[in-house]
Design a protein around this motif. Structure first.
Motif, PDB file in Angstrom:
ATOM      1  N   TYR A  56      40.776  46.177  42.261  1.00  0.00           N
ATOM      2  CA  TYR A  56      39.872  47.325  42.317  1.00  0.00           C
ATOM      3  C   TYR A  56      39.861  48.122  41.016  1.00  0.00           C
ATOM      4  O   TYR A  56      38.879  48.801  40.708  1.00  0.00           O
ATOM      5  N   GLY A  57      40.948  48.043  40.258  1.00  0.00           N
ATOM      6  CA  GLY A  57      40.956  48.681  38.951  1.00  0.00           C
ATOM      7  C   GLY A  57      39.926  48.061  38.025  1.00  0.00           C
ATOM      8  O   GLY A  57      39.330  48.739  37.178  1.00  0.00           O
ATOM      9  N   ALA A  58      39.687  46.752  38.198  1.00  0.00           N
ATOM     10  CA  ALA A  58      38.690  46.058  37.379  1.00  0.00           C
ATOM     11  C   ALA A  58      37.287  46.592  37.642  1.00  0.00           C
ATOM     12  O   ALA A  58      36.447  46.629  36.733  1.00  0.00           O
ATOM     13  N   TYR A  59      37.020  47.011  38.884  1.00  0.00           N
ATOM     14  CA  TYR A  59      35.718  47.600  39.191  1.00  0.00           C
ATOM     15  C   TYR A  59      35.510  48.871  38.370  1.00  0.00           C
ATOM     16  O   TYR A  59      34.421  49.113  37.831  1.00  0.00           O
ATOM     17  N   MET A 115      46.618  39.368  36.176  1.00  0.00           N
ATOM     18  CA  MET A 115      45.629  39.359  35.091  1.00  0.00           C
ATOM     19  C   MET A 115      44.418  38.498  35.467  1.00  0.00           C
ATOM     20  O   MET A 115      43.271  38.867  35.184  1.00  0.00           O
ATOM     21  N   ALA A 116      44.662  37.359  36.113  1.00  0.00           N
ATOM     22  CA  ALA A 116      43.555  36.499  36.541  1.00  0.00           C
ATOM     23  C   ALA A 116      42.711  37.199  37.599  1.00  0.00           C
ATOM     24  O   ALA A 116      41.476  37.128  37.584  1.00  0.00           O
ATOM     25  N   PHE A 117      43.381  37.896  38.531  1.00  0.00           N
ATOM     26  CA  PHE A 117      42.666  38.680  39.539  1.00  0.00           C
ATOM     27  C   PHE A 117      41.771  39.722  38.877  1.00  0.00           C
ATOM     28  O   PHE A 117      40.633  39.950  39.291  1.00  0.00           O
ATOM     29  N   PHE A 118      42.298  40.358  37.841  1.00  0.00           N
ATOM     30  CA  PHE A 118      41.547  41.392  37.127  1.00  0.00           C
ATOM     31  C   PHE A 118      40.260  40.823  36.536  1.00  0.00           C
ATOM     32  O   PHE A 118      39.190  41.433  36.645  1.00  0.00           O
ATOM     33  N   VAL A 119      40.351  39.636  35.928  1.00  0.00           N
ATOM     34  CA  VAL A 119      39.173  39.026  35.301  1.00  0.00           C
ATOM     35  C   VAL A 119      38.132  38.658  36.356  1.00  0.00           C
ATOM     36  O   VAL A 119      36.933  38.871  36.165  1.00  0.00           O
ATOM     37  N   MET A 478      34.325  55.179  41.305  1.00  0.00           N
ATOM     38  CA  MET A 478      35.418  55.691  42.122  1.00  0.00           C
ATOM     39  C   MET A 478      35.952  54.671  43.130  1.00  0.00           C
ATOM     40  O   MET A 478      36.819  54.992  43.948  1.00  0.00           O
ATOM     41  N   ILE A 479      35.450  53.445  43.056  1.00  0.00           N
ATOM     42  CA  ILE A 479      36.105  52.341  43.758  1.00  0.00           C
ATOM     43  C   ILE A 479      37.550  52.228  43.253  1.00  0.00           C
ATOM     44  O   ILE A 479      38.400  51.589  43.861  1.00  0.00           O
ATOM     45  N   LEU A 480      37.814  52.913  42.147  1.00  0.00           N
ATOM     46  CA  LEU A 480      39.164  53.029  41.583  1.00  0.00           C
ATOM     47  C   LEU A 480      40.202  53.397  42.644  1.00  0.00           C
ATOM     48  O   LEU A 480      41.383  53.050  42.514  1.00  0.00           O
ATOM     49  N   GLY A 481      39.782  54.099  43.695  1.00  0.00           N
ATOM     50  CA  GLY A 481      40.728  54.479  44.745  1.00  0.00           C
ATOM     51  C   GLY A 481      41.450  53.291  45.350  1.00  0.00           C
ATOM     52  O   GLY A 481      42.607  53.401  45.775  1.00  0.00           O
ATOM     53  N   GLY A 482      40.785  52.136  45.380  1.00  0.00           N
ATOM     54  CA  GLY A 482      41.424  50.932  45.900  1.00  0.00           C
ATOM     55  C   GLY A 482      42.543  50.430  45.026  1.00  0.00           C
ATOM     56  O   GLY A 482      43.346  49.583  45.446  1.00  0.00           O
TER      57      GLY A 482
END
Length: 540
Positions: A56-59, A115-119, A478-482
Protein backbone atom coordinates in the motif's frame (compact mmCIF):
# COMPACT_ATOMS: atom_id res chain seq x y z
CA UNK A 1 -13.01 14.02 -21.85
CA UNK A 2 -12.98 11.80 -24.94
CA UNK A 3 -15.49 8.99 -24.66
CA UNK A 4 -16.84 6.10 -26.70
CA UNK A 5 -20.55 6.52 -26.32
CA UNK A 6 -21.35 5.62 -29.91
CA UNK A 7 -19.38 2.39 -30.11
CA UNK A 8 -19.39 -0.92 -28.31
CA UNK A 9 -16.24 -1.66 -26.38
CA UNK A 10 -17.57 -4.65 -24.45
CA UNK A 11 -14.42 -6.75 -24.99
CA UNK A 12 -12.25 -3.85 -23.82
CA UNK A 13 -14.39 -3.49 -20.70
CA UNK A 14 -14.12 -7.21 -19.96
CA UNK A 15 -10.34 -6.97 -20.25
CA UNK A 16 -10.35 -3.93 -17.99
CA UNK A 17 -12.31 -5.84 -15.34
CA UNK A 18 -9.52 -8.43 -15.38
CA UNK A 19 -7.17 -5.68 -14.18
CA UNK A 20 -9.60 -4.90 -11.34
CA UNK A 21 -9.73 -8.62 -10.56
CA UNK A 22 -5.97 -8.89 -10.03
CA UNK A 23 -5.85 -5.88 -7.73
CA UNK A 24 -8.36 -7.69 -5.54
CA UNK A 25 -6.75 -11.11 -5.99
CA UNK A 26 -3.38 -10.05 -4.60
CA UNK A 27 -4.86 -7.86 -1.85
CA UNK A 28 -7.02 -10.76 -0.64
CA UNK A 29 -4.22 -13.31 -1.00
CA UNK A 30 -2.06 -11.33 1.43
CA UNK A 31 -4.20 -12.64 4.29
CA UNK A 32 -2.78 -16.13 3.69
CA UNK A 33 0.62 -15.03 2.37
CA UNK A 34 1.42 -12.94 5.47
CA UNK A 35 1.17 -15.77 8.06
CA UNK A 36 2.97 -18.08 5.60
CA UNK A 37 5.93 -15.68 5.41
CA UNK A 38 5.81 -15.11 9.15
CA UNK A 39 6.25 -18.82 9.72
CA UNK A 40 8.95 -19.38 7.07
CA UNK A 41 11.05 -16.33 7.93
CA UNK A 42 10.42 -16.47 11.70
CA UNK A 43 9.06 -12.92 11.71
CA UNK A 44 7.47 -10.85 14.45
CA UNK A 45 3.86 -9.80 13.89
CA UNK A 46 5.09 -6.30 13.01
CA UNK A 47 7.60 -7.63 10.46
CA UNK A 48 4.95 -9.78 8.79
CA UNK A 49 2.78 -6.67 8.29
CA UNK A 50 5.52 -5.03 6.24
CA UNK A 51 4.03 -6.87 3.25
CA UNK A 52 1.06 -4.52 3.56
CA UNK A 53 3.41 -1.58 4.07
CA UNK A 54 5.28 -2.28 0.84
CA UNK A 55 2.05 -3.02 -1.05
CA UNK A 56 0.00 0.00 0.00
CA UNK A 57 2.97 2.31 0.43
CA UNK A 58 3.61 1.87 -3.30
CA UNK A 59 0.16 3.31 -4.01
CA UNK A 60 1.11 6.47 -2.14
CA UNK A 61 4.55 6.77 -3.73
CA UNK A 62 3.16 6.11 -7.22
CA UNK A 63 0.40 8.71 -6.85
CA UNK A 64 2.85 11.22 -5.35
CA UNK A 65 5.34 10.77 -8.20
CA UNK A 66 2.58 11.35 -10.76
CA UNK A 67 1.46 14.48 -8.92
CA UNK A 68 5.00 15.88 -8.58
CA UNK A 69 5.90 15.16 -12.20
CA UNK A 70 2.70 16.72 -13.52
CA UNK A 71 3.17 19.77 -11.29
CA UNK A 72 6.75 20.24 -12.46
CA UNK A 73 6.16 19.91 -16.22
CA UNK A 74 2.87 21.79 -16.16
CA UNK A 75 0.71 19.09 -17.71
CA UNK A 76 -0.98 15.91 -16.54
CA UNK A 77 1.16 12.90 -17.51
CA UNK A 78 -1.83 10.61 -18.02
CA UNK A 79 -3.65 13.31 -19.93
CA UNK A 80 -0.68 13.54 -22.30
CA UNK A 81 -0.23 9.78 -22.95
CA UNK A 82 -3.88 8.72 -22.59
CA UNK A 83 -5.44 6.35 -20.04
CA UNK A 84 -5.00 3.31 -22.31
CA UNK A 85 -1.22 3.72 -22.34
CA UNK A 86 -1.31 4.44 -18.62
CA UNK A 87 -2.85 1.02 -18.01
CA UNK A 88 -0.34 -0.67 -20.35
CA UNK A 89 2.64 0.98 -18.63
CA UNK A 90 1.21 0.05 -15.23
CA UNK A 91 0.81 -3.59 -16.29
CA UNK A 92 4.40 -3.70 -17.59
CA UNK A 93 5.69 -2.34 -14.27
CA UNK A 94 3.73 -5.09 -12.50
CA UNK A 95 5.27 -7.66 -14.88
CA UNK A 96 8.72 -6.47 -13.79
CA UNK A 97 7.70 -6.83 -10.14
CA UNK A 98 6.27 -10.33 -10.67
CA UNK A 99 9.44 -11.44 -12.46
CA UNK A 100 11.60 -9.92 -9.70
CA UNK A 101 9.63 -11.94 -7.14
CA UNK A 102 11.16 -15.18 -8.45
CA UNK A 103 14.83 -14.37 -7.64
CA UNK A 104 13.61 -12.63 -4.47
CA UNK A 105 11.97 -15.85 -3.29
CA UNK A 106 14.96 -17.97 -4.32
CA UNK A 107 17.26 -15.68 -2.32
CA UNK A 108 15.27 -16.48 0.84
CA UNK A 109 15.68 -12.83 1.85
CA UNK A 110 12.46 -11.26 3.12
CA UNK A 111 13.58 -7.73 2.18
CA UNK A 112 13.77 -8.70 -1.50
CA UNK A 113 10.24 -10.10 -1.39
CA UNK A 114 9.04 -6.77 0.04
CA UNK A 115 10.84 -4.89 -2.73
CA UNK A 116 9.21 -7.07 -5.42
CA UNK A 117 5.80 -6.49 -3.80
CA UNK A 118 6.48 -2.75 -3.92
CA UNK A 119 7.20 -2.83 -7.67
CA UNK A 120 4.03 -4.85 -8.40
CA UNK A 121 1.89 -2.40 -6.43
CA UNK A 122 3.66 0.57 -8.05
CA UNK A 123 2.28 -0.72 -11.34
CA UNK A 124 -1.12 -1.16 -9.71
CA UNK A 125 -1.14 2.50 -8.60
CA UNK A 126 -0.68 3.66 -12.21
CA UNK A 127 -3.29 1.17 -13.44
CA UNK A 128 -5.83 2.29 -10.84
CA UNK A 129 -5.29 5.99 -11.56
CA UNK A 130 -6.00 5.36 -15.25
CA UNK A 131 -8.55 2.52 -15.12
CA UNK A 132 -11.39 4.26 -13.27
CA UNK A 133 -11.91 7.12 -15.75
CA UNK A 134 -11.19 4.69 -18.60
CA UNK A 135 -14.06 2.45 -17.47
CA UNK A 136 -16.40 5.44 -17.47
CA UNK A 137 -15.33 6.33 -21.02
CA UNK A 138 -15.96 2.86 -22.51
CA UNK A 139 -19.55 3.64 -23.39
CA UNK A 140 -22.32 6.09 -22.55
CA UNK A 141 -21.14 8.45 -19.77
CA UNK A 142 -24.60 8.20 -18.21
CA UNK A 143 -23.96 4.52 -17.43
CA UNK A 144 -20.34 5.00 -16.37
CA UNK A 145 -21.17 4.37 -12.72
CA UNK A 146 -22.69 1.01 -13.70
CA UNK A 147 -19.41 -0.04 -15.30
CA UNK A 148 -17.45 1.05 -12.23
CA UNK A 149 -19.83 -0.96 -10.04
CA UNK A 150 -19.29 -4.00 -12.28
CA UNK A 151 -15.54 -3.55 -12.06
CA UNK A 152 -15.77 -3.12 -8.28
CA UNK A 153 -17.76 -6.34 -8.01
CA UNK A 154 -15.11 -8.20 -10.04
CA UNK A 155 -12.42 -6.70 -7.80
CA UNK A 156 -14.23 -8.07 -4.74
CA UNK A 157 -14.59 -11.48 -6.39
CA UNK A 158 -10.81 -11.49 -6.78
CA UNK A 159 -10.35 -10.82 -3.07
CA UNK A 160 -12.75 -13.68 -2.33
CA UNK A 161 -11.02 -16.42 -4.32
CA UNK A 162 -7.46 -15.10 -3.86
CA UNK A 163 -6.92 -16.71 -0.42
CA UNK A 164 -8.21 -20.07 -1.67
CA UNK A 165 -5.98 -20.16 -4.75
CA UNK A 166 -2.94 -18.98 -2.78
CA UNK A 167 -3.51 -21.74 -0.21
CA UNK A 168 -3.76 -24.30 -3.02
CA UNK A 169 -0.51 -23.07 -4.61
CA UNK A 170 1.45 -22.83 -1.35
CA UNK A 171 0.32 -26.10 0.21
CA UNK A 172 -0.84 -28.16 -2.78
CA UNK A 173 -4.33 -28.48 -1.29
CA UNK A 174 -7.00 -26.22 0.16
CA UNK A 175 -6.99 -28.21 3.41
CA UNK A 176 -3.44 -29.20 4.35
CA UNK A 177 -2.12 -31.19 7.28
CA UNK A 178 0.31 -29.59 9.77
CA UNK A 179 3.10 -31.64 8.16
CA UNK A 180 2.28 -30.22 4.72
CA UNK A 181 2.35 -26.73 6.15
CA UNK A 182 5.71 -27.26 7.82
CA UNK A 183 7.24 -28.76 4.68
CA UNK A 184 5.76 -26.32 2.15
CA UNK A 185 8.72 -24.78 0.28
CA UNK A 186 8.87 -21.01 -0.05
CA UNK A 187 9.80 -21.60 -3.70
CA UNK A 188 6.20 -22.69 -4.37
CA UNK A 189 5.45 -18.97 -4.65
CA UNK A 190 7.38 -18.98 -7.94
CA UNK A 191 4.54 -20.75 -9.74
CA UNK A 192 2.08 -18.02 -8.80
CA UNK A 193 4.26 -15.16 -9.97
CA UNK A 194 5.27 -16.85 -13.22
CA UNK A 195 1.55 -17.15 -13.98
CA UNK A 196 0.85 -13.55 -12.90
CA UNK A 197 3.73 -12.17 -14.97
CA UNK A 198 2.41 -14.01 -18.01
CA UNK A 199 -1.17 -12.84 -17.48
CA UNK A 200 -0.13 -9.21 -16.89
CA UNK A 201 1.89 -9.35 -20.11
CA UNK A 202 -0.98 -10.86 -22.10
CA UNK A 203 -3.45 -8.23 -20.87
CA UNK A 204 -0.95 -5.46 -21.69
CA UNK A 205 -0.53 -6.91 -25.20
CA UNK A 206 -4.30 -7.10 -25.64
CA UNK A 207 -4.68 -3.44 -24.69
CA UNK A 208 -1.85 -2.50 -27.04
CA UNK A 209 -3.38 -4.13 -30.12
CA UNK A 210 -7.05 -3.54 -29.32
CA UNK A 211 -8.86 -0.64 -31.00
CA UNK A 212 -9.89 1.55 -28.08
CA UNK A 213 -10.75 5.21 -27.68
CA UNK A 214 -8.01 7.61 -26.73
CA UNK A 215 -9.35 8.77 -23.40
CA UNK A 216 -7.88 11.82 -21.71
CA UNK A 217 -8.99 14.43 -19.23
CA UNK A 218 -9.51 18.07 -20.18
CA UNK A 219 -8.25 19.23 -16.79
CA UNK A 220 -4.65 20.28 -16.24
CA UNK A 221 -2.97 20.16 -12.81
CA UNK A 222 -3.48 23.00 -10.37
CA UNK A 223 -0.21 24.68 -9.40
CA UNK A 224 -0.26 24.47 -5.60
CA UNK A 225 3.26 25.01 -4.26
CA UNK A 226 2.32 24.98 -0.58
CA UNK A 227 0.33 21.77 -1.01
CA UNK A 228 3.33 20.19 -2.74
CA UNK A 229 5.55 21.11 0.21
CA UNK A 230 3.05 19.57 2.64
CA UNK A 231 3.03 16.28 0.70
CA UNK A 232 6.82 16.29 0.57
CA UNK A 233 6.90 16.92 4.34
CA UNK A 234 4.77 13.82 4.92
CA UNK A 235 6.99 11.79 2.60
CA UNK A 236 10.28 12.96 4.11
CA UNK A 237 8.97 12.34 7.65
CA UNK A 238 7.96 8.79 6.79
CA UNK A 239 11.22 8.04 4.97
CA UNK A 240 13.23 9.38 7.92
CA UNK A 241 11.30 7.16 10.32
CA UNK A 242 11.83 4.13 8.06
CA UNK A 243 15.59 4.79 7.97
CA UNK A 244 15.70 5.21 11.75
CA UNK A 245 13.74 1.98 12.16
CA UNK A 246 16.17 -0.01 10.02
CA UNK A 247 19.27 1.45 11.71
CA UNK A 248 18.16 1.01 15.33
CA UNK A 249 20.05 -1.76 17.16
CA UNK A 250 17.98 -4.89 17.81
CA UNK A 251 18.14 -4.48 21.60
CA UNK A 252 15.81 -1.47 21.39
CA UNK A 253 13.05 -4.02 20.75
CA UNK A 254 9.35 -3.75 20.00
CA UNK A 255 8.73 -0.61 22.06
CA UNK A 256 10.92 1.53 19.80
CA UNK A 257 9.20 0.13 16.70
CA UNK A 258 5.80 0.98 18.15
CA UNK A 259 6.99 4.49 19.05
CA UNK A 260 8.19 5.09 15.48
CA UNK A 261 4.86 3.92 14.03
CA UNK A 262 2.92 6.19 16.37
CA UNK A 263 5.17 9.10 15.33
CA UNK A 264 4.53 8.20 11.67
CA UNK A 265 0.77 8.28 12.24
CA UNK A 266 0.98 11.56 14.14
CA UNK A 267 3.17 13.06 11.41
CA UNK A 268 0.47 12.44 8.80
CA UNK A 269 -2.29 13.78 11.04
CA UNK A 270 -0.40 16.88 12.23
CA UNK A 271 0.83 17.88 8.76
CA UNK A 272 -2.66 17.49 7.29
CA UNK A 273 -4.36 19.61 9.93
CA UNK A 274 -1.57 22.19 10.08
CA UNK A 275 -1.87 22.55 6.31
CA UNK A 276 -5.62 23.03 6.46
CA UNK A 277 -5.27 25.54 9.30
CA UNK A 278 -2.73 27.55 7.31
CA UNK A 279 -4.90 27.33 4.19
CA UNK A 280 -7.90 28.70 6.09
CA UNK A 281 -5.91 31.88 6.79
CA UNK A 282 -4.49 32.24 3.28
CA UNK A 283 -5.72 29.85 0.60
CA UNK A 284 -3.25 30.83 -2.13
CA UNK A 285 -0.94 27.98 -3.07
CA UNK A 286 -2.87 25.39 -1.08
CA UNK A 287 -5.29 24.25 -3.77
CA UNK A 288 -7.90 21.77 -2.51
CA UNK A 289 -6.31 21.60 0.95
CA UNK A 290 -8.14 24.76 2.02
CA UNK A 291 -11.40 22.80 2.29
CA UNK A 292 -11.82 21.22 5.77
CA UNK A 293 -14.06 18.46 4.41
CA UNK A 294 -11.18 17.31 2.20
CA UNK A 295 -8.62 17.32 5.02
CA UNK A 296 -10.94 15.31 7.26
CA UNK A 297 -11.75 13.08 4.27
CA UNK A 298 -8.08 12.41 3.52
CA UNK A 299 -7.67 11.16 7.07
CA UNK A 300 -10.92 9.18 6.72
CA UNK A 301 -9.64 7.41 3.59
CA UNK A 302 -6.32 6.81 5.38
CA UNK A 303 -8.18 5.23 8.31
CA UNK A 304 -10.69 3.37 6.12
CA UNK A 305 -8.06 1.62 4.00
CA UNK A 306 -5.97 0.96 7.10
CA UNK A 307 -8.79 -0.69 9.03
CA UNK A 308 -10.02 -2.67 6.02
CA UNK A 309 -6.53 -4.16 5.59
CA UNK A 310 -5.46 -4.53 9.21
CA UNK A 311 -8.47 -6.58 10.31
CA UNK A 312 -7.68 -9.38 7.85
CA UNK A 313 -3.89 -9.03 7.84
CA UNK A 314 -3.73 -9.77 11.56
CA UNK A 315 -6.56 -12.30 11.40
CA UNK A 316 -4.23 -15.19 10.54
CA UNK A 317 -2.27 -14.68 13.76
CA UNK A 318 -5.50 -14.37 15.76
CA UNK A 319 -6.90 -17.61 14.35
CA UNK A 320 -3.74 -19.46 15.45
CA UNK A 321 -4.49 -18.74 19.11
CA UNK A 322 -6.27 -21.50 21.09
CA UNK A 323 -9.13 -19.15 22.02
CA UNK A 324 -9.93 -18.63 18.33
CA UNK A 325 -9.61 -22.21 17.13
CA UNK A 326 -5.87 -22.84 16.97
CA UNK A 327 -5.92 -22.97 13.15
CA UNK A 328 -2.71 -23.21 11.12
CA UNK A 329 -1.95 -21.32 7.91
CA UNK A 330 -3.57 -23.91 5.65
CA UNK A 331 -6.89 -23.87 7.52
CA UNK A 332 -7.72 -20.17 7.46
CA UNK A 333 -8.36 -19.55 3.75
CA UNK A 334 -12.16 -19.82 4.02
CA UNK A 335 -12.20 -17.25 6.85
CA UNK A 336 -9.98 -14.85 4.88
CA UNK A 337 -12.11 -15.54 1.80
CA UNK A 338 -15.26 -14.74 3.80
CA UNK A 339 -13.75 -11.48 5.05
CA UNK A 340 -12.92 -10.26 1.55
CA UNK A 341 -16.15 -11.79 0.27
CA UNK A 342 -17.95 -9.58 2.77
CA UNK A 343 -16.77 -6.58 0.77
CA UNK A 344 -18.23 -8.24 -2.32
CA UNK A 345 -21.54 -8.75 -0.48
CA UNK A 346 -21.80 -5.07 0.41
CA UNK A 347 -20.63 -3.78 -2.96
CA UNK A 348 -23.04 -5.97 -4.88
CA UNK A 349 -25.79 -4.62 -2.64
CA UNK A 350 -24.58 -1.06 -3.23
CA UNK A 351 -24.58 -1.62 -7.01
CA UNK A 352 -28.35 -2.13 -6.88
CA UNK A 353 -28.86 1.58 -6.24
CA UNK A 354 -27.30 2.70 -9.54
CA UNK A 355 -29.84 0.90 -11.73
CA UNK A 356 -33.21 2.38 -12.61
CA UNK A 357 -36.04 0.27 -11.21
CA UNK A 358 -39.13 0.52 -9.06
CA UNK A 359 -38.76 1.17 -5.35
CA UNK A 360 -40.24 -2.24 -4.56
CA UNK A 361 -37.82 -4.05 -6.87
CA UNK A 362 -34.88 -2.13 -5.40
CA UNK A 363 -35.91 -3.18 -1.89
CA UNK A 364 -36.22 -6.82 -2.94
CA UNK A 365 -32.85 -6.83 -4.67
CA UNK A 366 -31.20 -5.04 -1.74
CA UNK A 367 -32.09 -8.11 0.33
CA UNK A 368 -31.64 -10.81 -2.32
CA UNK A 369 -28.34 -9.66 -3.87
CA UNK A 370 -26.27 -9.75 -0.62
CA UNK A 371 -27.40 -13.31 0.04
CA UNK A 372 -26.71 -14.22 -3.59
CA UNK A 373 -23.14 -12.95 -3.09
CA UNK A 374 -22.94 -14.93 0.16
CA UNK A 375 -24.03 -18.00 -1.80
CA UNK A 376 -21.22 -17.41 -4.29
CA UNK A 377 -18.69 -17.28 -1.43
CA UNK A 378 -20.03 -20.53 0.03
CA UNK A 379 -20.05 -22.20 -3.39
CA UNK A 380 -16.47 -21.20 -4.21
CA UNK A 381 -15.22 -22.52 -0.89
CA UNK A 382 -17.33 -25.69 -1.16
CA UNK A 383 -16.05 -26.44 -4.67
CA UNK A 384 -12.50 -26.06 -3.39
CA UNK A 385 -13.16 -28.86 -0.91
CA UNK A 386 -13.87 -26.96 2.29
CA UNK A 387 -16.66 -27.69 4.73
CA UNK A 388 -18.54 -24.37 4.87
CA UNK A 389 -21.18 -25.32 7.44
CA UNK A 390 -19.37 -23.20 10.06
CA UNK A 391 -20.00 -20.11 7.91
CA UNK A 392 -23.82 -20.34 7.74
CA UNK A 393 -24.36 -18.32 10.92
CA UNK A 394 -22.76 -15.35 9.16
CA UNK A 395 -26.15 -14.78 7.49
CA UNK A 396 -27.15 -12.96 10.70
CA UNK A 397 -24.35 -10.40 10.24
CA UNK A 398 -25.49 -9.80 6.66
CA UNK A 399 -29.03 -9.14 7.88
CA UNK A 400 -27.73 -6.46 10.26
CA UNK A 401 -25.89 -4.70 7.43
CA UNK A 402 -28.97 -4.82 5.20
CA UNK A 403 -30.97 -3.24 8.02
CA UNK A 404 -28.43 -0.43 8.37
CA UNK A 405 -28.56 0.17 4.63
CA UNK A 406 -32.36 0.48 4.67
CA UNK A 407 -32.23 2.82 7.66
CA UNK A 408 -29.72 5.13 5.94
CA UNK A 409 -31.78 5.31 2.70
CA UNK A 410 -28.63 5.83 0.56
CA UNK A 411 -27.80 9.10 2.36
CA UNK A 412 -23.96 9.04 2.58
CA UNK A 413 -23.49 10.80 5.92
CA UNK A 414 -26.23 8.78 7.61
CA UNK A 415 -24.94 5.51 6.11
CA UNK A 416 -21.33 6.20 7.09
CA UNK A 417 -22.38 7.10 10.63
CA UNK A 418 -24.35 3.86 10.97
CA UNK A 419 -21.52 1.75 9.55
CA UNK A 420 -18.93 3.42 11.77
CA UNK A 421 -21.00 2.69 14.88
CA UNK A 422 -21.64 -0.89 13.73
CA UNK A 423 -17.89 -1.30 13.21
CA UNK A 424 -17.16 -0.17 16.75
CA UNK A 425 -19.81 -2.54 18.14
CA UNK A 426 -18.55 -5.48 16.05
CA UNK A 427 -14.94 -4.97 17.15
CA UNK A 428 -15.97 -4.66 20.81
CA UNK A 429 -17.94 -7.91 20.56
CA UNK A 430 -14.85 -9.55 19.09
CA UNK A 431 -12.65 -8.15 21.87
CA UNK A 432 -14.89 -9.34 24.67
CA UNK A 433 -15.65 -12.79 23.25
CA UNK A 434 -13.73 -15.58 21.54
CA UNK A 435 -14.47 -18.68 19.48
CA UNK A 436 -16.93 -18.44 16.60
CA UNK A 437 -18.70 -15.35 17.94
CA UNK A 438 -15.42 -13.44 18.12
CA UNK A 439 -14.25 -14.66 14.71
CA UNK A 440 -17.43 -13.61 12.92
CA UNK A 441 -17.55 -10.31 14.80
CA UNK A 442 -14.10 -9.42 13.45
CA UNK A 443 -14.86 -10.77 9.96
CA UNK A 444 -18.03 -8.63 9.85
CA UNK A 445 -15.67 -5.65 9.73
CA UNK A 446 -15.51 -6.50 6.03
CA UNK A 447 -19.25 -5.93 5.71
CA UNK A 448 -18.93 -2.59 7.48
CA UNK A 449 -16.07 -1.47 5.22
CA UNK A 450 -17.70 -2.71 2.01
CA UNK A 451 -19.76 0.38 1.20
CA UNK A 452 -17.85 3.08 3.10
CA UNK A 453 -15.60 4.26 0.27
CA UNK A 454 -18.21 6.01 -1.92
CA UNK A 455 -19.71 7.80 1.10
CA UNK A 456 -16.32 9.05 2.33
CA UNK A 457 -15.28 10.06 -1.16
CA UNK A 458 -18.51 11.89 -1.98
CA UNK A 459 -18.60 13.80 1.31
CA UNK A 460 -14.93 14.76 0.99
CA UNK A 461 -15.10 16.28 -2.51
CA UNK A 462 -18.48 18.01 -2.17
CA UNK A 463 -18.09 21.73 -2.70
CA UNK A 464 -14.51 21.59 -4.09
CA UNK A 465 -15.53 23.01 -7.49
CA UNK A 466 -12.52 23.36 -9.79
CA UNK A 467 -10.38 21.59 -7.19
CA UNK A 468 -12.41 18.37 -7.40
CA UNK A 469 -9.87 16.54 -9.59
CA UNK A 470 -6.98 17.53 -7.35
CA UNK A 471 -8.97 16.56 -4.26
CA UNK A 472 -9.67 13.14 -5.76
CA UNK A 473 -5.95 12.58 -6.38
CA UNK A 474 -5.15 13.54 -2.77
CA UNK A 475 -7.75 11.09 -1.48
CA UNK A 476 -6.21 8.28 -3.56
CA UNK A 477 -2.81 9.06 -2.02
CA UNK A 478 -4.27 8.35 1.39
CA UNK A 479 -4.41 4.66 0.55
CA UNK A 480 -1.15 5.11 2.48
CA UNK A 481 -3.16 4.11 5.56
CA UNK A 482 -2.87 0.50 4.45
CA UNK A 483 0.90 0.82 4.85
CA UNK A 484 0.90 2.24 8.38
CA UNK A 485 -2.09 0.97 10.37
CA UNK A 486 -1.56 -2.84 9.86
CA UNK A 487 2.08 -2.77 11.08
CA UNK A 488 0.96 -0.46 13.91
CA UNK A 489 -1.50 -3.11 15.07
CA UNK A 490 1.13 -5.81 14.56
CA UNK A 491 3.61 -3.87 16.66
CA UNK A 492 1.04 -3.39 19.43
CA UNK A 493 0.48 -7.17 19.38
CA UNK A 494 4.24 -7.73 19.75
CA UNK A 495 4.52 -5.30 22.67
CA UNK A 496 1.46 -6.69 24.48
CA UNK A 497 2.22 -10.30 23.47
CA UNK A 498 -1.48 -10.50 22.68
CA UNK A 499 -2.86 -10.34 19.14
CA UNK A 500 -6.42 -10.27 20.50
CA UNK A 501 -5.98 -7.01 22.44
CA UNK A 502 -4.39 -5.37 19.40
CA UNK A 503 -7.87 -5.25 17.84
CA UNK A 504 -8.52 -2.08 19.82
CA UNK A 505 -6.86 -0.41 16.80
CA UNK A 506 -9.89 -1.10 14.52
CA UNK A 507 -12.18 0.19 17.29
CA UNK A 508 -10.42 3.57 17.18
CA UNK A 509 -10.49 3.58 13.37
CA UNK A 510 -14.23 2.94 13.14
CA UNK A 511 -14.87 5.53 15.86
CA UNK A 512 -13.07 8.16 13.76
CA UNK A 513 -15.10 7.25 10.68
CA UNK A 514 -18.33 7.73 12.65
CA UNK A 515 -16.96 11.07 13.91
CA UNK A 516 -16.07 12.09 10.35
CA UNK A 517 -19.64 11.44 9.20
CA UNK A 518 -20.98 13.69 11.96
CA UNK A 519 -18.37 16.44 11.63
CA UNK A 520 -18.36 16.72 7.84
CA UNK A 521 -22.17 16.89 7.83
CA UNK A 522 -21.96 19.97 10.04
CA UNK A 523 -19.25 21.53 7.84
CA UNK A 524 -21.15 20.97 4.59
CA UNK A 525 -24.41 22.29 6.04
CA UNK A 526 -22.61 25.50 7.07
CA UNK A 527 -21.29 25.78 3.51
CA UNK A 528 -24.86 25.54 2.23
CA UNK A 529 -24.73 22.03 0.74
CA UNK A 530 -27.64 19.59 0.78
CA UNK A 531 -26.03 16.49 2.33
CA UNK A 532 -29.22 14.49 1.84
CA UNK A 533 -28.75 14.43 -1.93
CA UNK A 534 -25.04 13.86 -2.48
CA UNK A 535 -24.26 11.43 -5.31
CA UNK A 536 -22.29 8.35 -4.21
CA UNK A 537 -22.48 6.32 -7.41
CA UNK A 538 -19.48 4.19 -8.18
CA UNK A 539 -17.27 2.59 -5.59
CA UNK A 540 -13.85 1.43 -4.59
Amino acid sequence: MTTASNKSYASALYSLTMVFFFWGFLAGANGVFIPFCKSHFDLTQFESQLIDSSFYGAYYIGSLLLYLYSSRVGYDFLNRIGYKKGIIYGLLISVIGAVCMIPAVNSSQYIFILMAFFVIALGFSLQQTAANPFAVALGDPATGAHRLSLAGGINSFGTTIGPIIITLILFGTVVATPEQVANAPISSINILYIILAGVFLLVAAFFAIKDMPRVTSDEEPEHSSKLTRALLAITVSLLALIIIGFTLPEHFGHNSTLALLIIALLSVVIILFFSNSAAQKDGSGWGAMKYPQLTLGMLAIFVYVGVEVTIQSNLGALLKTPEFGGYDESQISHFISLYWGSLMIGRWMGAVTVFKMSKRMRMLLSVAVPYLAFGVILAVNRISGRDVSDLYIYAVCIAVMIGANFWAQAKPAKLLMALGILGVVAMLIGLYTDGEIGIFAFISGGLVCSIMWPSIFALSITGLGKYTSQGSALLIMMILGGAIIPPLQGSIADVLHDIHLSYWVPVVCFAYLAFFAWKVSDILKKQGHDIENINTEGGH
